[in-house]
Design a protein around this motif. Sequence first.
Motif, PDB file in Angstrom:
ATOM      1  N   MET A   1      47.131  36.199  38.510  1.00  0.00           N
ATOM      2  CA  MET A   1      46.870  34.924  39.143  1.00  0.00           C
ATOM      3  C   MET A   1      46.226  34.025  38.103  1.00  0.00           C
ATOM      4  O   MET A   1      45.373  34.445  37.351  1.00  0.00           O
ATOM      5  N   PRO A  28      42.366  36.668  37.167  1.00  0.00           N
ATOM      6  CA  PRO A  28      42.432  37.759  38.139  1.00  0.00           C
ATOM      7  C   PRO A  28      43.877  38.156  38.434  1.00  0.00           C
ATOM      8  O   PRO A  28      44.798  37.374  38.239  1.00  0.00           O
ATOM      9  N   LEU A  30      46.738  40.273  41.148  1.00  0.00           N
ATOM     10  CA  LEU A  30      46.993  40.752  42.511  1.00  0.00           C
ATOM     11  C   LEU A  30      46.508  42.193  42.632  1.00  0.00           C
ATOM     12  O   LEU A  30      46.697  43.002  41.727  1.00  0.00           O
ATOM     13  N   GLN A  33      39.898  42.871  41.997  1.00  0.00           N
ATOM     14  CA  GLN A  33      38.727  42.160  42.492  1.00  0.00           C
ATOM     15  C   GLN A  33      38.456  40.892  41.680  1.00  0.00           C
ATOM     16  O   GLN A  33      38.686  40.841  40.477  1.00  0.00           O
ATOM     17  N   LEU A  34      37.944  39.879  42.354  1.00  0.00           N
ATOM     18  CA  LEU A  34      37.556  38.614  41.759  1.00  0.00           C
ATOM     19  C   LEU A  34      36.108  38.339  42.154  1.00  0.00           C
ATOM     20  O   LEU A  34      35.767  38.359  43.333  1.00  0.00           O
ATOM     21  N   CYS A  36      33.209  35.727  42.549  1.00  0.00           N
ATOM     22  CA  CYS A  36      33.057  34.289  42.730  1.00  0.00           C
ATOM     23  C   CYS A  36      31.566  33.990  42.902  1.00  0.00           C
ATOM     24  O   CYS A  36      30.942  34.457  43.850  1.00  0.00           O
ATOM     25  N   MET A  78      38.643  39.230  52.910  1.00  0.00           N
ATOM     26  CA  MET A  78      38.738  39.325  51.448  1.00  0.00           C
ATOM     27  C   MET A  78      37.817  40.406  50.874  1.00  0.00           C
ATOM     28  O   MET A  78      37.650  40.506  49.669  1.00  0.00           O
ATOM     29  N   GLN A 100      38.581  40.702  47.140  1.00  0.00           N
ATOM     30  CA  GLN A 100      39.729  41.539  46.806  1.00  0.00           C
ATOM     31  C   GLN A 100      41.001  40.712  46.975  1.00  0.00           C
ATOM     32  O   GLN A 100      41.295  40.247  48.075  1.00  0.00           O
ATOM     33  N   ILE A 101      41.749  40.516  45.881  1.00  0.00           N
ATOM     34  CA  ILE A 101      42.997  39.760  45.939  1.00  0.00           C
ATOM     35  C   ILE A 101      44.073  40.699  46.492  1.00  0.00           C
ATOM     36  O   ILE A 101      44.333  41.748  45.909  1.00  0.00           O
ATOM     37  N   GLU A 103      47.495  42.621  47.295  1.00  0.00           N
ATOM     38  CA  GLU A 103      48.715  42.877  46.530  1.00  0.00           C
ATOM     39  C   GLU A 103      49.928  42.278  47.220  1.00  0.00           C
ATOM     40  O   GLU A 103      50.963  42.088  46.599  1.00  0.00           O
ATOM     41  N   VAL A 131      47.055  28.051  42.824  1.00  0.00           N
ATOM     42  CA  VAL A 131      47.040  29.357  42.155  1.00  0.00           C
ATOM     43  C   VAL A 131      48.470  29.759  41.794  1.00  0.00           C
ATOM     44  O   VAL A 131      49.411  29.422  42.501  1.00  0.00           O
ATOM     45  N   PHE A 133      50.665  33.008  41.207  1.00  0.00           N
ATOM     46  CA  PHE A 133      50.819  34.452  41.325  1.00  0.00           C
ATOM     47  C   PHE A 133      52.162  34.909  40.760  1.00  0.00           C
ATOM     48  O   PHE A 133      52.638  35.967  41.103  1.00  0.00           O
TER      49      PHE A 133
END
Length: 161
Positions: A1, A28, A30, A33-34, A36, A78, A100-101, A103, A131, A133
Motif C-alpha cells: 500500500m 505498509p 496488505l 500491521q500499520l 498510526c 482494524m 491490521q491491513i 489481505e 491509497v 494497493f
Amino acid sequence: MCIYLVEDVSDDNHILDILDLTLTPALPRLGHQLRCQMDARLKEPVDLTRIICNVVMKFGPLKMLDRNYTLPDLLAIMGAGLSGDPKPPAGPWKQTWYLQIPETVPVAEHRIRLRARTGHGKGFFALDIPVDFRRRNHPFATNDTVSSRMIHSTRHAVRRW
C-alpha cells in the motif's frame, strides 16, 4: 500500500484539530500491521464512544463501501482500540493505534473518505485518504520507521513522508 497524501479537510468547526499524523512503516502492505500515531488537540470535551464514522471507500467510479461505524467499532475492525479516557477533556490528545491491513482488500487504487461526527451531530474530523494497493509486496517495504508523515490541511502546513 502506498499513501500519497492524507488530507485533513476538517474546518474550524470540527472538534479535533490534527497537528501531526505518522504512519509506520512508510510503505505498509496488505495483511500487515500499520502503526498510526496522532498528535491532536480537542477543542471541547467529547465522548469518544459516541463518535460516528462514515467510511466511503471507492476505486474508480465503483463504491466498495459506504458504512457508518462507531469509532470504537471501526478501530476494533482494524484490530485496535481506544486508549486512555473515553471522555477526554479539551486540550492535547494523543493516540497510537496498531491497525491490521486486511489481505482481502482488492488490488487497486482506492479513495477513502472518512467523516466523523459526535453523538450530538457536531463535526469531529474529516479526512480524505488515497491509497494504492496495486502492489501486494513492495520490494522496499520494511518495518522501519521512515519519515512517514504526510497530512495536508488548509489549516496546517504540508508534511511529507
